[in-house]
Design a protein around this motif. Structure first.
Motif, PDB file in Angstrom:
ATOM      1  N   GLU A 315       0.878  -1.282  -0.044  1.00  0.00           N
ATOM      2  CA  GLU A 315      -0.009  -0.218  -0.144  1.00  0.00           C
ATOM      3  C   GLU A 315       0.743   1.249   0.112  1.00  0.00           C
ATOM      4  OE1 GLU A 315      -3.093  -0.097  -0.490  1.00  0.00           O
ATOM      5  OE2 GLU A 315      -3.557  -2.323  -0.080  1.00  0.00           O
ATOM      6  N   GLN A 316       0.674   2.090  -0.959  1.00  0.00           N
ATOM      7  CA  GLN A 316       1.572   3.309  -1.005  1.00  0.00           C
ATOM      8  C   GLN A 316       1.296   4.402   0.148  1.00  0.00           C
ATOM      9  OE1 GLN A 316       3.934   4.043  -3.318  1.00  0.00           O
ATOM     10  NE2 GLN A 316       3.403   2.152  -4.014  1.00  0.00           N
ATOM     11  N   MET A 374      13.464   1.654  16.247  1.00  0.00           N
ATOM     12  CA  MET A 374      12.005   1.793  16.418  1.00  0.00           C
ATOM     13  C   MET A 374      11.465   3.090  15.747  1.00  0.00           C
ATOM     14  SD  MET A 374       9.630   0.373  17.798  1.00  0.00           S
ATOM     15  CE  MET A 374       9.935  -0.778  19.059  1.00  0.00           C
ATOM     16  N   PRO A 375      11.749   4.068  15.772  1.00  0.00           N
ATOM     17  CA  PRO A 375      11.263   5.171  14.731  1.00  0.00           C
ATOM     18  C   PRO A 375      11.127   4.713  13.185  1.00  0.00           C
ATOM     19  CG  PRO A 375      12.471   6.058  16.585  1.00  0.00           C
ATOM     20  CD  PRO A 375      12.955   4.927  16.570  1.00  0.00           C
ATOM     21  N   LEU A 376      12.278   4.047  12.953  1.00  0.00           N
ATOM     22  CA  LEU A 376      12.328   3.715  11.727  1.00  0.00           C
ATOM     23  C   LEU A 376      11.270   2.600  11.266  1.00  0.00           C
ATOM     24  CD1 LEU A 376      14.141   3.893   9.096  1.00  0.00           C
ATOM     25  CD2 LEU A 376      15.633   1.876   9.983  1.00  0.00           C
ATOM     26  N   ARG A 377      11.210   1.651  12.265  1.00  0.00           N
ATOM     27  CA  ARG A 377      10.110   0.655  12.238  1.00  0.00           C
ATOM     28  C   ARG A 377       8.562   1.284  12.191  1.00  0.00           C
ATOM     29  NH1 ARG A 377      11.528  -2.854  15.898  1.00  0.00           N
ATOM     30  NH2 ARG A 377      12.184  -4.514  14.233  1.00  0.00           N
ATOM     31  N   VAL A 378       8.391   2.193  12.997  1.00  0.00           N
ATOM     32  CA  VAL A 378       7.130   2.815  12.698  1.00  0.00           C
ATOM     33  C   VAL A 378       6.883   3.658  11.619  1.00  0.00           C
ATOM     34  CG1 VAL A 378       5.651   4.620  13.950  1.00  0.00           C
ATOM     35  CG2 VAL A 378       7.023   3.046  15.642  1.00  0.00           C
ATOM     36  N   ALA A 379       7.759   4.240  11.203  1.00  0.00           N
ATOM     37  CA  ALA A 379       7.854   5.163   9.817  1.00  0.00           C
ATOM     38  C   ALA A 379       7.436   4.229   8.610  1.00  0.00           C
ATOM     39  CB  ALA A 379       9.080   6.015   9.558  1.00  0.00           C
ATOM     40  N   LEU A 396      10.873  -4.208   1.135  1.00  0.00           N
ATOM     41  CA  LEU A 396      10.014  -2.980   0.808  1.00  0.00           C
ATOM     42  C   LEU A 396      10.418  -2.432  -0.486  1.00  0.00           C
ATOM     43  CD1 LEU A 396       9.325  -0.823   3.942  1.00  0.00           C
ATOM     44  CD2 LEU A 396       7.676  -1.548   2.602  1.00  0.00           C
ATOM     45  N   GLY A 397      12.020  -2.481  -0.578  1.00  0.00           N
ATOM     46  CA  GLY A 397      12.525  -1.687  -1.601  1.00  0.00           C
ATOM     47  C   GLY A 397      13.031  -0.404  -1.493  1.00  0.00           C
ATOM     48  N   LYS A 398      14.182   0.200  -2.151  1.00  0.00           N
ATOM     49  CA  LYS A 398      14.783   1.136  -1.926  1.00  0.00           C
ATOM     50  C   LYS A 398      13.649   2.507  -2.002  1.00  0.00           C
ATOM     51  CE  LYS A 398      18.849   2.090  -2.718  1.00  0.00           C
ATOM     52  NZ  LYS A 398      20.350   2.273  -3.408  1.00  0.00           N
ATOM     53  N   GLU A 399      12.898   2.409  -3.334  1.00  0.00           N
ATOM     54  CA  GLU A 399      12.143   3.631  -3.661  1.00  0.00           C
ATOM     55  C   GLU A 399      10.995   3.685  -2.418  1.00  0.00           C
ATOM     56  OE1 GLU A 399       8.967   4.588  -7.207  1.00  0.00           O
ATOM     57  OE2 GLU A 399      10.266   3.077  -7.549  1.00  0.00           O
ATOM     58  N   LEU A 400      10.391   2.759  -2.056  1.00  0.00           N
ATOM     59  CA  LEU A 400       9.259   2.887  -1.218  1.00  0.00           C
ATOM     60  C   LEU A 400       9.892   3.098   0.199  1.00  0.00           C
ATOM     61  CD1 LEU A 400       6.156   2.852  -0.657  1.00  0.00           C
ATOM     62  CD2 LEU A 400       6.134   0.342  -0.258  1.00  0.00           C
ATOM     63  N   THR A 401      11.042   2.791   0.798  1.00  0.00           N
ATOM     64  CA  THR A 401      11.357   3.078   1.960  1.00  0.00           C
ATOM     65  C   THR A 401      11.812   4.536   1.938  1.00  0.00           C
ATOM     66  OG1 THR A 401      12.499   0.739   1.958  1.00  0.00           O
ATOM     67  CG2 THR A 401      13.451   2.655   3.562  1.00  0.00           C
ATOM     68  N   LEU A 402      12.428   5.180   0.875  1.00  0.00           N
ATOM     69  CA  LEU A 402      12.890   6.408   0.837  1.00  0.00           C
ATOM     70  C   LEU A 402      11.911   7.461   0.676  1.00  0.00           C
ATOM     71  CD1 LEU A 402      16.129   6.505  -1.535  1.00  0.00           C
ATOM     72  CD2 LEU A 402      15.987   6.271   1.058  1.00  0.00           C
ATOM     73  N   ALA A 403      10.689   7.184   0.115  1.00  0.00           N
ATOM     74  CA  ALA A 403       9.487   8.039  -0.105  1.00  0.00           C
ATOM     75  C   ALA A 403       8.949   8.019   1.493  1.00  0.00           C
ATOM     76  CB  ALA A 403       8.653   7.318  -0.829  1.00  0.00           C
TER      77      ALA A 403
END
Length: 406
Positions: A315-316, A374-379, A396-403
Motif C-alpha cells: 500500500e502506497q 524503533m522510529p524507523l520501524r514505525v515510519a 520494501l525496496g529502496k524506492e518505497l523506503t525512501l519515500a
C-alpha cells in the motif's frame, strides 16, 4: 459375511446458526466415517415449522463446508435413502405409526398419538410420538430416519441420554435394528456452565474472520477426545488417529485462548500457498509475495493478520496510529530519519549493507541503535511490532523506503 458399511449422520435442527457444540458432534461423526471408509450423512430435522428457516439451513451447510466436513448423502448431495428433510418424510412416519397403532403399541388421545411405554421399571410413562398437528416428535422421527438410512453409529451429545431409552423402545416395537449409540460429553464455558453466548461467540461462522478452518477442526476434535499428549493435528492426522474409545467422559471446557494458540500454530506451519488463500488478489500476485509471507509467518496470529502483515509492503499510503506517531516520530527524530534517507540512497540494497548504514548513522548521532530502529520501524510499517526491520526494508525496496522516510 462382510461387515456392514459404517454409516454415521449429523442431524441438526435448522432453527439458528451452526453451534460450536453441533459442529463438534458433526466432526466426530465425520471422522469416524472417514476413519472406517464409511459414509457420512447429513439430515435436516425441520419438523419444528415455527422455528425452522431456510436461512438457518444455509448457515448450517455453509458452516460445515467451511470446516471441510463434506457429506456423502444429504441436501444438495442426494442419495438413495432420501429425502433428507424430515418434513418431506411424513409418509414414512405415518406408515410406521399405523403399524404401532395396529399392534396396539400406540394409541390416540386428544388428536395426538402416544407410545405405550414398555419400561420394565415403570420410570418412563407413555409418551407422545405424533403431535395433534400431525407432525412426528423427535424421538419417533429420529428412529425411523436412522433405521431407513441404515445408520450404524449414532454419535451425539450426552444431553440426549434421556432420549435413548425411549428410542430403544420404539426400535424394538418395530423390530428395527438398533444402531450403536455413543454419547459424548457436553462443551462447557470456562465457568462450568453450558456454552452459550455469554461466554463469547458460539456460532461457527463468527470464527471465520480470525481462525483457519483446519485449526478450528483441530480444536473441536480435542474437546472431549485425546491422543496421548498431542495437541497439534492436521486433518489427515485426525482421520488416522481418531477412535471412539479415546473420547472422554467428562465435560470439555471451551477455551478461546487455547483455540487462538492452535490457530497461530497452524498458520506457522501452513505452506505459503495456503496463506495466499487469505490475501487480496493484488497482494497474492506480487513477485515477492512468498518472501513477504515467509518473513512475517511466525508472527501471524489470525487469518485477518495474514493480509495485514503484508499490507505495508504493497500500500502506497501508510496509516500510522496516533500513539506510536506521537511517541516515536517526534520532530527531532523525523529530521534525523530524513537525513538517514539521504544516506540510504547510496546504499547497496541488501540487509547487511542497510543495517550497517543505519547503525553507523545512529553511532554518528551519538544515539543507541534502538533510538533510531524503533522510529524507523514505525515510519516504515505503521507499527511498533514487525519482523526484522532490515529484512523488511530489503523487501520494501529502496524506492518505497525512501519515500516513507521523506
Amino acid at each position: 459375511m462382510s461387515e456392514p458399511v459404517i454409516r454415521t449422520r449429523f442431524a441438526p435442527s435448522p432453527t439458528g446458526y451452526l453451534h460450536v457444540g453441533g459442529a463438534r458432534t458433526a466432526l466426530f461423526n465425520w471422522l469416524y466415517a472417514r476413519k472406517n471408509n464409511g459414509k457420512f450423512i447429513l439430515r435436516i430435522e425441520d419438523t419444528d415449522k415455527a422455528r425452522s428457516t431456510q436461512e438457518a439451513i444455509q448457515a448450517i451447510l455453509k458452516g460445515l463446508r467451511w470446516l471441510g466436513l463434506d457429506w456423502d448423502e444429504g441436501p444438495e448431495a442426494g442419495g438413495a435413502d432420501g429425502p433428507y428433510f424430515q418434513t418431506q418424510r411424513l409418509d414414512a412416519y405415518n406408515k410406521y405409526l399405523a403399524e404401532l397403532l395396529e399392534k396396539k403399541l400406540a394409541y390416540e388421545k386428544d388428536g395426538a398419538v402416544y407410545f405405550r411405554s414398555t419400561d420394565p421399571d415403570g420410570n418412563i410413562e407413555d409418551f407422545v410420538i405424533r403431535r395433534a398437528d400431525g407432525m412426528p416428535v423427535y424421538n419417533f422421527a429420529v428412529v425411523i430416519d436412522d433405521a431407513l438410512m441404515r445408520i450404524t453409529h449414532v454419535i451425539r451429545g450426552d444431553d440426549h441420554l434421556s432420549n435413548t431409552p425411549r428410542q430403544v423402545m420404539i426400535y424394538k416395537a418395530l423390530n428395527l435394528a438398533i444402531p450403536k449409540i455413543v454419547h459424548v460429553p457436553m462443551i462447557l464455558g470456562p465457568d462450568g456452565q453450558r456454552l452459550s453466548t455469554r461466554h463469547g461467540a458460539t456460532a461457527v461462522e463468527e470464527y471465520e474472520k480470525d481462525i483457519l478452518p483446519e485449526a478450528m477442526v483441530n480444536y473441536l476434535a480435542r474437546l472431549g477426545w485425546a491422543y496421548k499428549d498431542q495437541e497439534f493435528f492436521t486433518i489427515p492426522d485426525l482421520i488416522d488417529k481418531f477412535s471412539l474409545n479415546k473420547v472422554g467422559r467428562s465435560a470439555a471446557i471451551f477455551d478461546r485462548k487455547k483455540l487462538e494458540w492452535l490457530n497461530a500454530e497452524h498458520i506457522k506451519k501452513a505452506p505459503l500457498k495456503r496463506l495466499k488463500d487469505f490475501l487480496p488478489p493484488r497482494y497474492a500476485a506480487q513477485k515477492n509475495i512468498d518472501q513477504v509471507l515467509a518473513l512475517g509467518q511466525s508472527r501471524m496470529k489470525t487469518v485477518e493478520h495474514i493480509a495485514k502483515s503484508c499490507a505495508y509492503f504493497y500500500e502506497q499510503k501508510l496509516e500510522i496510529p496516533d500513539e506510536p506517531r506521537r511517541q516515536f516520530l517526534t520532530a527531532d527524530i523525523s529530521v534525523r530519519l530524513k537525513e538517514l534517507g539521504g544516506l540510504l540512497k547510496n546504499t547497496d540494497w541488501q540487509a547487511p549493507a542497510v543495517e550497517k548504514t543505519v547503525r553507523d548513522f545512529a553511532a554518528a548521532q551519538k544515539l543507541d541503535a534502538a533510538q533510531i530502529i524503533m522510529p524507523l520501524r514505525v515510519a516504515l510499517t505503521g507499527s511498533t511490532v514487525s519482523p526484522g526491520i532490515f529484512e523488511v526494508m530489503t523487501l520494501l525496496g529502496k524506492e518505497l523506503t525512501l519515500a516513507r522516510l521523506a
